[in-house]
Structure formats: C-alpha cells, structure tokens
Write an enzyme that holds these catalytic residues in place. Structure first.
Site, PDB file in Angstrom:
ATOM      1  N   HIS A   1       0.694  -1.176   0.058  1.00 46.79           N
ATOM      2  CA  HIS A   1       0.091  -0.087  -0.056  1.00 46.79           C
ATOM      3  C   HIS A   1       0.724   1.328  -0.155  1.00 46.79           C
ATOM      4  CE1 HIS A   1      -3.064   2.818   1.003  1.00 46.79           C
ATOM      5  NE2 HIS A   1      -4.023   1.985   0.780  1.00 46.79           N
TER       6      HIS A   1
ATOM      7  N   ASP B   1      -7.951  -5.497   0.004  1.00 47.76           N
ATOM      8  CA  ASP B   1      -8.663  -6.286  -1.308  1.00 47.76           C
ATOM      9  C   ASP B   1      -7.874  -7.678  -0.963  1.00 47.76           C
ATOM     10  OD1 ASP B   1      -7.580  -3.206  -3.021  1.00 47.76           O
ATOM     11  OD2 ASP B   1      -9.774  -4.044  -2.507  1.00 47.76           O
TER      12      ASP B   1
HETATM   13  C1  SDX Z   1      -6.416   0.116  -2.674  1.00 48.57           C
HETATM   14  O1  SDX Z   1      -4.604   4.269  -1.961  1.00 48.57           O
HETATM   15  C2  SDX Z   1      -5.482   4.064  -1.198  1.00 48.57           C
HETATM   16  O2  SDX Z   1      -5.783   4.133  -0.148  1.00 48.57           O
HETATM   17  C3  SDX Z   1      -5.898   2.792  -1.891  1.00 48.57           C
HETATM   18  C4  SDX Z   1      -6.959   2.060  -1.055  1.00 48.57           C
HETATM   19  C5  SDX Z   1      -8.412   2.760  -0.891  1.00 48.57           C
HETATM   20  O3  SDX Z   1      -8.958   2.216  -0.129  1.00 48.57           O
HETATM   21  O4  SDX Z   1      -8.512   3.632  -1.824  1.00 48.57           O
HETATM   22  O5  SDX Z   1      -6.585   1.540   0.018  1.00 48.57           O
HETATM   23  C6  SDX Z   1      -7.698   0.704  -2.114  1.00 48.57           C
HETATM   24  O6  SDX Z   1      -6.151   0.356  -3.880  1.00 48.57           O
HETATM   25  C7  SDX Z   1      -5.400  -1.090  -2.174  1.00 48.57           C
HETATM   26  C8  SDX Z   1      -4.166  -1.430  -3.003  1.00 48.57           C
HETATM   27  C9  SDX Z   1      -4.498  -2.471  -3.806  1.00 48.57           C
HETATM   28  N1  SDX Z   1      -3.720  -2.906  -4.892  1.00 48.57           N
HETATM   29  C10 SDX Z   1      -2.991  -3.949  -4.834  1.00 48.57           C
HETATM   30  O7  SDX Z   1      -3.274  -4.679  -3.887  1.00 48.57           O
HETATM   31  C11 SDX Z   1      -2.070  -4.001  -6.105  1.00 48.57           C
HETATM   32  C12 SDX Z   1      -0.759  -4.811  -5.472  1.00 48.57           C
HETATM   33  N2  SDX Z   1      -0.132  -3.830  -4.781  1.00 48.57           N
HETATM   34  C13 SDX Z   1       0.877  -2.918  -5.351  1.00 48.57           C
HETATM   35  O8  SDX Z   1       0.495  -2.830  -6.804  1.00 48.57           O
HETATM   36  C14 SDX Z   1       1.482  -1.696  -4.657  1.00 48.57           C
HETATM   37  O9  SDX Z   1       1.618  -2.361  -3.500  1.00 48.57           O
HETATM   38  C15 SDX Z   1       0.576  -0.672  -4.697  1.00 48.57           C
HETATM   39  C16 SDX Z   1       0.284  -0.017  -5.737  1.00 48.57           C
HETATM   40  C17 SDX Z   1      -0.717  -0.772  -3.531  1.00 48.57           C
HETATM   41  C18 SDX Z   1       1.465   0.476  -3.912  1.00 48.57           C
HETATM   42  O10 SDX Z   1       2.352   0.891  -4.643  1.00 48.57           O
HETATM   43  P1  SDX Z   1       3.461   1.840  -4.401  1.00 48.57           P
HETATM   44  O11 SDX Z   1       3.143   2.730  -3.180  1.00 48.57           O
HETATM   45  O12 SDX Z   1       3.826   2.815  -5.853  1.00 48.57           O
HETATM   46  O13 SDX Z   1       4.644   1.153  -4.063  1.00 48.57           O
HETATM   47  P2  SDX Z   1       5.805   0.572  -5.026  1.00 48.57           P
HETATM   48  O14 SDX Z   1       5.018  -0.081  -6.101  1.00 48.57           O
HETATM   49  O15 SDX Z   1       7.033   1.559  -5.410  1.00 48.57           O
HETATM   50  O16 SDX Z   1       6.287  -0.770  -4.326  1.00 48.57           O
HETATM   51  C19 SDX Z   1       7.378  -0.317  -3.213  1.00 48.57           C
HETATM   52  C20 SDX Z   1       8.437  -1.609  -3.574  1.00 48.57           C
HETATM   53  C21 SDX Z   1       8.611  -1.966  -4.697  1.00 48.57           C
HETATM   54  O17 SDX Z   1      10.094  -2.452  -4.713  1.00 48.57           O
HETATM   55  P3  SDX Z   1      11.232  -1.531  -4.981  1.00 48.57           P
HETATM   56  O18 SDX Z   1      10.978  -0.880  -6.557  1.00 48.57           O
HETATM   57  O19 SDX Z   1      11.185  -0.489  -3.998  1.00 48.57           O
HETATM   58  O20 SDX Z   1      12.446  -2.644  -5.225  1.00 48.57           O
HETATM   59  O21 SDX Z   1       7.543  -2.779  -2.845  1.00 48.57           O
HETATM   60  C22 SDX Z   1       7.359  -3.609  -4.052  1.00 48.57           C
HETATM   61  C23 SDX Z   1       7.678  -2.733  -5.356  1.00 48.57           C
HETATM   62  O22 SDX Z   1       8.039  -3.840  -6.375  1.00 48.57           O
HETATM   63  N3  SDX Z   1       5.983  -4.103  -3.747  1.00 48.57           N
HETATM   64  C24 SDX Z   1       5.569  -5.598  -4.237  1.00 48.57           C
HETATM   65  C25 SDX Z   1       4.090  -5.219  -3.931  1.00 48.57           C
HETATM   66  N4  SDX Z   1       3.849  -3.790  -3.649  1.00 48.57           N
HETATM   67  C26 SDX Z   1       5.057  -3.245  -3.664  1.00 48.57           C
HETATM   68  N5  SDX Z   1       6.286  -6.549  -4.436  1.00 48.57           N
HETATM   69  C27 SDX Z   1       5.508  -7.565  -4.451  1.00 48.57           C
HETATM   70  N6  SDX Z   1       4.054  -7.481  -4.210  1.00 48.57           N
HETATM   71  C28 SDX Z   1       3.379  -6.525  -4.137  1.00 48.57           C
HETATM   72  N7  SDX Z   1       2.105  -6.463  -3.938  1.00 48.57           N
END
Ligand code: SDX
Length: 430
Positions: A306, A364
């Site tokens: 998140h 989720d």
């Molecule tokens: C919702 O914003 C809100 O409040 C949203 C929400 C709401 O109520 O409105 O809470 C609802 O959208 C919840 C989130 C649902 N999405 C997912 O579950 C999809 C999977 N999660 C990711 O795509 C990700 O965690 C995000 C999109 C939720 C957050 O992305 P960020 O903040 O841009 O973080 P990032 O992608 O930069 O990740 C940081 C690191 C990265 O590694 P590095 O580049 O630092 O090496 O963590 C890794 C990412 O690769 N990472 C993951 C991961 N999520 C982040 N690695 C594996 N699996 C994951 N799920």
C-alpha cells in the site's frame, strides 16, 4: 496553524516557506507561492510526498495502521454502526442523533429507484461486458436523467445529487449484475435496510421467495463501511480534479469509478482472488512468493502492499474476521482459497523481502473470498467497492466545492522534450 518556517536555499538565494500543522499527522510545507517566489516547480510524480488539499474527513496513519472517519476509528464504526450512519458521518462530520438517522435512512430508502428509461441503457451493452464498464457508463449517464441536480453552485442541488447517488448506486450495481447474468431486474424495496435491499435486488428471482440472511446482510453492510472512504487515494483525487473544473457530480463520480477499476487500485480485489485461484494450493505458494520478489517478473502479490500503510491495513483485519463469519454462516468448513490466502499471508509476513519493504495485506486481500462466498462473481468485486466508495467520493467532492479557496487543479511538469525548433517542409526531411 504552525509558526514554523522551512528555509529553501539554491545557490546564494534562499526563501522562507510556511510550515503548517494539521490536527494529527505530518506537517506540510506550503509551496503554493514557490513558483512565484523561485521560478521553480517541485517534482513528485505519484504524489508520494504531496498533500493535494486540506481535508477534515479521513485520516490514515500508515505507520500505525490506523484509519479514522471524522476521528472515529474504523474498527468502532464497523462494529457498532451501520453503513448509512457512516455515510451521514462522512457527509456532515458528526454521527447523527436518532431523529437525524431516521430522516437520513428514510430519504435514502425513498430514492433507491432509478428513472425507468435508464433501464434501456443496459440493453445497449453486451451481456459479457465487464460490469465496471457498465457501471462507468451508466453512472455517467445519470447526468442525462438528473440534470435538475447538476448545478454545483446550488447547495440544495448538491445535496439532492449526493443523496441520489448514495441511494441509486446499489440499484444500478444490482442491475449491472442482473444484466451480466441474464436475469430480470429486481426493483428496490422500501421495507428492507440498505444492505438487505442490495442483496435482494441482486439475488431475488421471480420464481422464488428470496429471504435475505441477516448475518450476510450485516457482513455486506460492514464491507460497505470498510470501503467508504480513504483520504486522497487515486480515485478520490480523480473525483476532486474532475470536480475542480466544475463538472457535474455524476460525471465526477463516473471518473472515480473509471480510476478505481485499475488493478493497482480497486481492481485489486478481483485480481487478488484470481491470483489465489491461480496459485490453487499452498504447496505452490513459494513459487509465487519468488515471482513477487523477482524484479524481472511483473507479477506482484495482489492484495499486498500500500502507498500509505506500512503496517497491517486495519480494514484487512476486519475483513478477515468477516470472511470467517460469512463462511461459518454458510457452513463452508474449509475454503481452499482461504487456506491459500492465510498461508500466503503467513509466509509473506515472515519473508525478509516483505518485511524490509513493509508490505502487508490490504483491504483487497480477503475481500474477494468473502464476496465470492456471498454469491458474487469475481467481475463484480470492484463494482461493490465503487458502490461503497461513492459516499467517500461525494463527501470529498462536497468538501472541495464548499472550500472558498478551491481552484481548478492544474499541475505543471518537468519538460524534457525537444528544444524550440523551426518547421521543416516534408521534402527537406530525411
Ligand atoms: C487500494 O491509496 C489507497 O488508499 C487505495 C485503497 C483505497 O481504499 O482507496 O487502499 C485501495 O487500492 C489498495 C491497494 C490495492 N492494490 C494492490 O493490492 C495491488 C498490489 N499492490 C501494489 O501494486 C502496490 O503495493 C501498490 C500499488 C498498492 C502501492 O504501490 P507504491 O506505493 O507505488 O509502491 P511501489 O510499487 O513503489 O512498491 C514499493 C516496493 C517496490 O519494490 P522496489 O522497487 O522498491 O524494489 O515494494 C514492491 C515494489 O516492487 N511491492 C511489491 C508489492 N507492492 C509493492 N512487491 C510484490 N508484491 C506487491 N504487492
């Protein structure tokens, strides 16, 4: 207001910037005059360090894993209140007294029918269209039927439009489901509460007397409360930006629905269940954990991570508890997907990669298991999220419209394209 100042120095120039404090949470450095003072922009793609507005509605402490709606912890609202009480709280800032609650419930209940001509909109869609495509189109079309409540400068029309959307979104969502599965639409009923009415519109059929299970209705109502608002997430920011141009509220909410659809946002509940189904059994979990950690593999654990929560999403805890309640009520002793989800969570939370990156289950992760048990197809999961989030989008839109300082949102950019150059006639080009 804080009396603190931030000093910005570039070369031998320096500027003082005002630092403001909220009631809780991080201070902000007010850069509204930065470009005028320095001729420079800030740069923050994804807005990881940017407060886009001042708001009194919802507060998230990502480190602590806490979520407050108008100061009330989500756990208390989910346990003690109902969704319409939460709607009132988000819209008006205080919990309703008994008379206010009864009046609000009555007004919402008596506006659940949609214009009869809207029914023909559905037949324009393919039956196999994704339900979110139908929702985006149908909610946007509300401004073609309710144009007597689109004047955003009129507080009465704003209130009417808000109430209409809270009342009619369940009806539209249920009709979207019925159209998708090829069953006849079911009209709303005024003798049922909000969540029971929604389940009845979704699952009643003309040839059977459908009785809503009160335990499942309570679970559905709590799931709506968990999804109601979440400060300036992507879809809420979309609604605010659309609203800042003066677009009508129905169009703004349709824009929010479109943004929520993405798998990185509200579409993650559908993607998370599909992922659990693809993993299929606990012995395949290590393979997927390895893929999630592999930078060359685009696979991510859906329902994990998140932008704000660097701790357990409090909504995920409540959702997990609700999952067990629903499965128990339905007599589902063991759900292989729940087994996979709980083992996946256990392994991930003990894995160095997830610990170091502070990745925890979000709302989720468990919601899909619950919604599937309630009888919804995976393709309807984000529709339910949109139904519940509509009140949050409206409350945030209302706050923005009523803010005397609000202006059209218009970010700038760091331009790295071609420098100025003259047009070249085509016969001189290589
Ligand atoms: C919702 O914003 C809100 O409040 C949203 C929400 C709401 O109520 O409105 O809470 C609802 O959208 C919840 C989130 C649902 N999405 C997912 O579950 C999809 C999977 N999660 C990711 O795509 C990700 O965690 C995000 C999109 C939720 C957050 O992305 P960020 O903040 O841009 O973080 P990032 O992608 O930069 O990740 C940081 C690191 C990265 O590694 P590095 O580049 O630092 O090496 O963590 C890794 C990412 O690769 N990472 C993951 C991961 N999520 C982040 N690695 C594996 N699996 C994951 N799920």
């Amino acid at each position: 207001m804080s009396d603190k100042t931030a000093k910005l120095s570039i070369g031998d120039e320096s500027w003082d910037l005002n630092v403001r404090s909220g009631s809780v949470g991080p201070d902000v450095i007010d850069i509204a005059s930065l470009y005028g003072q320095t001729g420079k922009f800030t740069y923050d793609p994804g807005f990881t360090s940017t407060a886009s507005c001042e708001s009194k509605i919802t507060f998230i402490d990502g480190d602590e894993g806490t979520l407050l709606y108008r100061g009330y912890p989500i756990e208390q609202l989910a346990d003690h209140g109902d969704f319409l009480e939460t709607c009132y709280l988000l819209l008006y800032g205080e919990l309703p007294n008994r008379a206010q609650k009864e009046d609000f419930d009555f007004r919402v209940t008596h506006h659940t029918m949609i214009h009869e001509q809207m029914r023909s909109l559905f037949s324009g869609f393919r039956r196999d269209a994704h339900p979110m495509a139908v929702m985006t189109g149908t909610v946007g079309a509300m401004s073609a039927f309710y144009h007597d409540s689109t004047d955003i400068s009129d507080p009465h029309q704003r209130m009417v439009a808000s109430l209409r959307m809270i009342a009619k979104l369940p009806t539209i969502a249920a009709m979207t489901y019925k159209y998708h599965v090829g069953q006849p639409f079911v009209y709303p009923r005024n003798d049922l509460d909000y969540a029971s009415n929604f389940l009845h519109m979704c699952f009643a059929v003309p040839c059977d007397d459908y009785k809503v299970n009160p335990v499942l209705a309570r679970a559905m109502d709590r799931i709506f409360t968990l999804h109601a608002d979440h400060e300036q997430n992507a879809s809420t920011s979309t609604v605010r930006l659309a609203g800042s141009s003066g677009a009508n509220p129905f169009a703004c909410i349709a824009a929010g629905i479109a943004c929520l659809w993405g798998p990185a946002h509200g579409g993650a509940n559908e993607a998370a269940l599909n992922m659990l189904a693809e993993i299929g059994s606990v012995d395949r979990i290590p393979e997927y954990i390895a893929r999630a950690k592999d930078k060359s593999d685009p696979f991510r654990l859906m329902g994990f991570g998140h932008r704000v929560y660097k701790n357990y999403d409090p909504r995920a805890r409540i959702m997990q508890k609700t999952t067990h309640e629903v499965l128990a009520e339905l007599g589902i002793k063991d759900d292989p997907l729940l087994d996979v989800a709980m083992e996946l969570e256990r392994i991930a939370l003990s894995d160095e990669y997830f610990i170091e990156k502070r990745l925890y289950p979000n709302i989720d992760f468990y919601s899909g298991i619950t919604l599937r048990a309630l009888g919804f197809p995976t393709s309807m999961f984000t529709v339910l999220f949109a139904l519940a989030r509509t009140v949050g989008w409206i409350a945030q839109w209302k706050e923005m419209i009523e803010d005397p300082s609000q202006r059209i949102g218009r970010p700038r950019q760091l331009y790295t394209g071609a420098a100025p150059r003259d047009y070249m006639p085509i016969d001189q080009r290589s």
